[in-house]
Design an enzyme around this catalytic site. Structure first.
Site, PDB file in Angstrom:
ATOM      1  CB  ALA A 115      -1.002  -0.065   1.234  1.00  0.00           C
ATOM      2  CE  LYS A 173      13.445   6.843  13.320  1.00  0.00           C
ATOM      3  NZ  LYS A 173      14.415   6.505  12.465  1.00  0.00           N
ATOM      4  CD  GLU A 185      17.365  -5.338  15.711  1.00  0.00           C
ATOM      5  OE1 GLU A 185      17.544  -6.306  16.330  1.00  0.00           O
ATOM      6  OE2 GLU A 185      18.330  -4.493  16.074  1.00  0.00           O
ATOM      7  CB  VAL A 229      17.267   1.313  18.067  1.00  0.00           C
ATOM      8  CG1 VAL A 229      18.181   1.757  18.731  1.00  0.00           C
ATOM      9  CG2 VAL A 229      15.916   1.657  18.692  1.00  0.00           C
ATOM     10  N   GLY A 267      19.297   1.705  12.748  1.00  0.00           N
ATOM     11  CA  GLY A 267      19.166   0.968  11.322  1.00  0.00           C
ATOM     12  C   GLY A 267      19.433  -0.513  11.130  1.00  0.00           C
ATOM     13  CB  ILE A 302      23.592  -1.724  14.532  1.00  0.00           C
ATOM     14  CG1 ILE A 302      24.239  -0.705  13.810  1.00  0.00           C
ATOM     15  CG2 ILE A 302      24.446  -2.412  15.598  1.00  0.00           C
ATOM     16  CD1 ILE A 302      25.112   0.375  14.564  1.00  0.00           C
ATOM     17  N   GLY A 349      18.559   9.927   1.840  1.00  0.00           N
ATOM     18  CA  GLY A 349      17.353   9.208   2.662  1.00  0.00           C
ATOM     19  C   GLY A 349      17.674   8.870   3.986  1.00  0.00           C
ATOM     20  CG  ASP A 360      15.739   9.724  14.582  1.00  0.00           C
ATOM     21  OD1 ASP A 360      14.423   9.019  14.530  1.00  0.00           O
ATOM     22  OD2 ASP A 360      16.912   9.335  14.520  1.00  0.00           O
ATOM     23  CE  LYS A 403      17.039   6.017  15.185  1.00  0.00           C
ATOM     24  NZ  LYS A 403      17.891   6.911  14.439  1.00  0.00           N
TER      25      LYS A 403
HETATM   26  P1  NDP Z   1       9.554   7.561   3.242  1.00  0.00           P
HETATM   27  O1  NDP Z   1       9.124   8.934   3.527  1.00  0.00           O
HETATM   28  O2  NDP Z   1      10.802   7.421   2.301  1.00  0.00           O
HETATM   29  O3  NDP Z   1       8.605   6.295   3.010  1.00  0.00           O
HETATM   30  C1  NDP Z   1       7.172   6.399   3.488  1.00  0.00           C
HETATM   31  C2  NDP Z   1       6.274   5.991   2.408  1.00  0.00           C
HETATM   32  O4  NDP Z   1       4.951   5.720   2.723  1.00  0.00           O
HETATM   33  C3  NDP Z   1       6.153   6.920   1.177  1.00  0.00           C
HETATM   34  O5  NDP Z   1       6.283   6.127  -0.029  1.00  0.00           O
HETATM   35  C4  NDP Z   1       4.759   7.680   1.572  1.00  0.00           C
HETATM   36  O6  NDP Z   1       4.157   7.969   0.050  1.00  0.00           O
HETATM   37  C5  NDP Z   1       4.129   6.268   2.091  1.00  0.00           C
HETATM   38  N1  NDP Z   1       3.010   6.655   2.708  1.00  0.00           N
HETATM   39  C6  NDP Z   1       2.584   7.781   3.593  1.00  0.00           C
HETATM   40  N2  NDP Z   1       1.424   7.990   3.934  1.00  0.00           N
HETATM   41  C7  NDP Z   1       0.626   6.571   3.656  1.00  0.00           C
HETATM   42  C8  NDP Z   1      -0.596   5.954   3.715  1.00  0.00           C
HETATM   43  N3  NDP Z   1      -1.362   6.569   4.366  1.00  0.00           N
HETATM   44  N4  NDP Z   1      -0.621   4.770   3.211  1.00  0.00           N
HETATM   45  C9  NDP Z   1       0.386   4.290   2.402  1.00  0.00           C
HETATM   46  N5  NDP Z   1       1.470   4.907   2.327  1.00  0.00           N
HETATM   47  C10 NDP Z   1       1.781   5.932   2.735  1.00  0.00           C
HETATM   48  O7  NDP Z   1      10.232   7.249   4.645  1.00  0.00           O
HETATM   49  P2  NDP Z   1      11.199   6.144   5.019  1.00  0.00           P
HETATM   50  O8  NDP Z   1      11.266   4.842   4.036  1.00  0.00           O
HETATM   51  O9  NDP Z   1      12.509   6.904   5.268  1.00  0.00           O
HETATM   52  O10 NDP Z   1      10.913   5.764   6.506  1.00  0.00           O
HETATM   53  C11 NDP Z   1       9.926   4.977   6.890  1.00  0.00           C
HETATM   54  C12 NDP Z   1      10.015   4.681   8.475  1.00  0.00           C
HETATM   55  O11 NDP Z   1      11.353   4.048   8.586  1.00  0.00           O
HETATM   56  C13 NDP Z   1       9.778   5.616   9.397  1.00  0.00           C
HETATM   57  O12 NDP Z   1       9.110   5.317  10.534  1.00  0.00           O
HETATM   58  C14 NDP Z   1      11.120   6.069   9.489  1.00  0.00           C
HETATM   59  O13 NDP Z   1      11.462   6.689  10.884  1.00  0.00           O
HETATM   60  C15 NDP Z   1      11.944   4.751   9.611  1.00  0.00           C
HETATM   61  N6  NDP Z   1      13.379   4.604   9.641  1.00  0.00           N
HETATM   62  C16 NDP Z   1      14.033   5.143   8.457  1.00  0.00           C
HETATM   63  C17 NDP Z   1      15.261   5.064   8.071  1.00  0.00           C
HETATM   64  C18 NDP Z   1      15.961   5.479   7.075  1.00  0.00           C
HETATM   65  O14 NDP Z   1      17.251   5.508   6.714  1.00  0.00           O
HETATM   66  N7  NDP Z   1      15.126   6.447   6.037  1.00  0.00           N
HETATM   67  C19 NDP Z   1      16.147   4.404   8.862  1.00  0.00           C
HETATM   68  C20 NDP Z   1      15.424   3.631  10.191  1.00  0.00           C
HETATM   69  C21 NDP Z   1      14.209   3.848  10.373  1.00  0.00           C
HETATM   70  P3  NDP Z   1       4.395   9.487  -0.415  1.00  0.00           P
HETATM   71  O15 NDP Z   1       5.892   9.396  -0.699  1.00  0.00           O
HETATM   72  O16 NDP Z   1       3.543   9.244  -1.661  1.00  0.00           O
HETATM   73  O17 NDP Z   1       3.990  10.063   0.751  1.00  0.00           O
HETATM   74  N1  HSE Z   2      16.666   9.687  10.437  1.00  0.00           N
HETATM   75  C1  HSE Z   2      17.264   8.828  11.024  1.00  0.00           C
HETATM   76  C2  HSE Z   2      18.741   8.876  11.336  1.00  0.00           C
HETATM   77  C3  HSE Z   2      17.125   7.381  10.170  1.00  0.00           C
HETATM   78  O1  HSE Z   2      19.337   9.943  10.612  1.00  0.00           O
HETATM   79  O2  HSE Z   2      19.526   8.177  12.051  1.00  0.00           O
HETATM   80  C4  HSE Z   2      17.582   6.151  10.938  1.00  0.00           C
HETATM   81  O3  HSE Z   2      16.710   5.977  12.111  1.00  0.00           O
END
Ligand code: NDP
Ligand code: HSE
Length: 436
Positions: free
Chosen positions: A43, A105, A129, A132, A134, A136, A187, A201, A205
């Site tokens: 989704a 988190k 996992e 916190v 990423g 690790i 990213g 953030d 964690k």
């Molecule tokens: P992104 O913003 O890259 O991805 C989130 C995705 O969810 C987007 O594709 C977004 O679509 C989609 N989305 C938003 N709302 C909805 C909805 N209602 N239904 C379905 N899809 C939806 O985020 P990340 O991948 O970076 O992060 C995801 C999670 O992982 C977060 O909780 C983040 O804190 C965590 N995290 C991220 C890390 C990182 O390195 N990026 C590392 C560790 C944890 P659209 O773009 O169209 O809005």
């Molecule tokens: N925004 C977070 C960071 C992503 O920079 O560490 C990983 O949790």
């Protein structure tokens, strides 16, 4: 055995990494998990992009509710982020008897108690996992590998974005805004990067780590949170001259009075391994009474490193899916009825050392006045650095490193120092941990 069916919510940075790694390593993963793990539904709000990314390999929908209620889905992977829609979806998935894997988190640090209770009641797992540090496997290390220990303290570089910013600013002399943009492009940063740079953030964690380490509820609201936006280039330079590096540390420490839970820029001796963790890398130092200090290092953010942790959880959940729920590893390491209510200490009760930078009028007696105020507050001095005033200027910086003291003593001394007529402006205070 028929494959486990996964429903993926959100195919952004981490979601796409999860999809790609699962596809690429599916055979290895099947051999480890004992059965196939396949993403059956995705989704995302951007259905076109999701279809492109998945190349027709699974059903794509734009309403995540269809995934969490689909009878064929065994595990829901929440990678949307935030605590709005993500919370509703996780609770609905649990109510529908689905196991949940999440990297969120923010959600767990603020609503973890409710979510884990709901999962416990329903007999499903919430695995996190990736939430916190990423890639690790720190949650697994704490919850399982170190389960013989009484954990004394944890200190970690647990935000990749801020560590990347501090490293690039120091090494390449780049400015804050430029490096932050780069971290966003790569990213690493959160959807709202103020969560990264203001320490939120890292505090999310640290809150999760404190719960697992000490068997206490997740209590983000009690964490002390300070980011890197007020750090000045001068302080980074002076710290280096004194043999220290400044890092944004998340600290959870057990004391006789309660638990210190804090995130703030911290001076660390440059000779410590953790002081040399650069870029978006993360490192977590854990001190257990039996094992001593252990250090966990790796990529703390980014698409595939984070996917590595998400998929490890998928494998774990797949392995335990047929086990009796009561014999699974508890969500927060300790059995739910064995959680204790150790108080989280207010910052005034925290004990640490300090770096103090005082801008003073360059005249005799100033140093004596400063040291007298510190002595009156029973704060002992570890090192002093006095800079030569710039040509034609009558002011200079004095940098003082103190031994450990309670924050309330430091507050009182700083207030007095700021009242000295020879002191210009506010005292810069950065906490210092020897981590020995
Ligand atoms: P992104 O913003 O890259 O991805 C989130 C995705 O969810 C987007 O594709 C977004 O679509 C989609 N989305 C938003 N709302 C909805 C909805 N209602 N239904 C379905 N899809 C939806 O985020 P990340 O991948 O970076 O992060 C995801 C999670 O992982 C977060 O909780 C983040 O804190 C965590 N995290 C991220 C890390 C990182 O390195 N990026 C590392 C560790 C944890 P659209 O773009 O169209 O809005
Ligand atoms: N925004 C977070 C960071 C992503 O920079 O560490 C990983 O949790």
């Amino acid at each position: 055995m028929k494959p486990i069916k996964v429903g993926l919510l959100g195919i952004g940075t981490v979601g796409s990494g999860t999809f790609n790694v699962l596809q690429r390593n599916q055979e290895e993963i099947r051999r480890r998990a004992g059965r196939g793990i396949e993403i059956a539904m995705v989704a995302d709000l951007n259905v076109e992009r999701a279809r492109e990314l998945t190349g027709g390999a699974c059903e794509v929908v734009n309403d995540a509710n269809l995934v969490v209620s689909h009878p064929e889905i065994d595990i829901v992977v929440e990678l949307i982020g935030g605590y709005g829609i993500a919370k509703d979806l996780v609770l609905k998935a649990i109510a529908n008897g689905k196991h949940v894997v999440t990297a969120n988190k923010a959600l767990l640090a603020t609503h973890g108690t409710e979510i884990f209770a709901a999962a416990q009641a329903k007999g499903v797992t919430v695995a996190f996992e990736a939430a916190v540090a990423g890639g690790i496997p720190i949650i697994k290390a704490l919850r399982e590998g170190l389960s013989a220990n009484r954990i004394e303290w944890i200190a970690g570089i647990i935000n990749g974005t801020t560590n990347f910013i501090l490293s690039e600013m120091r090494d390449k002399g780049l400015d804050f805004a430029t490096v932050l943009k780069e971290a966003q492009r790569l990213g690493y940063a959160e959807a709202d990067p103020t969560f990264d740079i203001e320490g939120v953030d890292a505090a999310h964690k640290a809150t999760i780590l404190s719960a697992i380490a000490f068997g206490i509820p997740v209590q983000f609201s009690k964490a002390h949170v300070e980011g890197i936006t007020k750090l000045q280039a001068n302080d980074i330079k002076y710290a280096e001259q004194l043999g220290y590096r400044i890092k944004l540390l998340g600290i959870a420490k057990r004391t006789s009075a309660g638990v210190e839970l804090r995130v703030h820029p911290t001076l660390i001796p440059a000779k410590r391994l953790i002081a040399n963790v650069e870029g978006a890398m993360n490192a977590v130092l854990v001190h257990g009474d039996a094992v001593g200090a252990t250090l966990y290092y790796g990529k703390g953010a980014g698409s595939e490193p984070t996917a590595s942790a998400v998929i490890a959880d998928l494998v774990d959940v797949t392995r335990t899916i047929t086990a009796d729920p009561s014999s699974r590893v508890p969500h927060l390491a300790f059995q739910p009825d064995e959680m204790v209510d150790l108080p989280i200490l207010p910052m005034s009760e925290v004990t640490t050392s300090y770096y103090l930078r005082v801008c003073v009028v360059d005249q005799p007696g100033v140093m004596a006045d400063l040291t007298r105020i510190l002595a009156d507050a029973t704060i002992s001095i570890d090192a002093v650095l006095q800079k030569e005033p710039n040509e034609g200027e009558n002011q200079t910086d004095i940098i003082i490193l103190t031994h450990e003291t309670q924050e309330k003593n430091a507050d009182a001394a700083i207030a007095k120092i700021e009242q000295m007529p020879t002191v210009l402006g506010k005292v810069t205070r950065i906490r210092l941990e020897n981590l020995s």
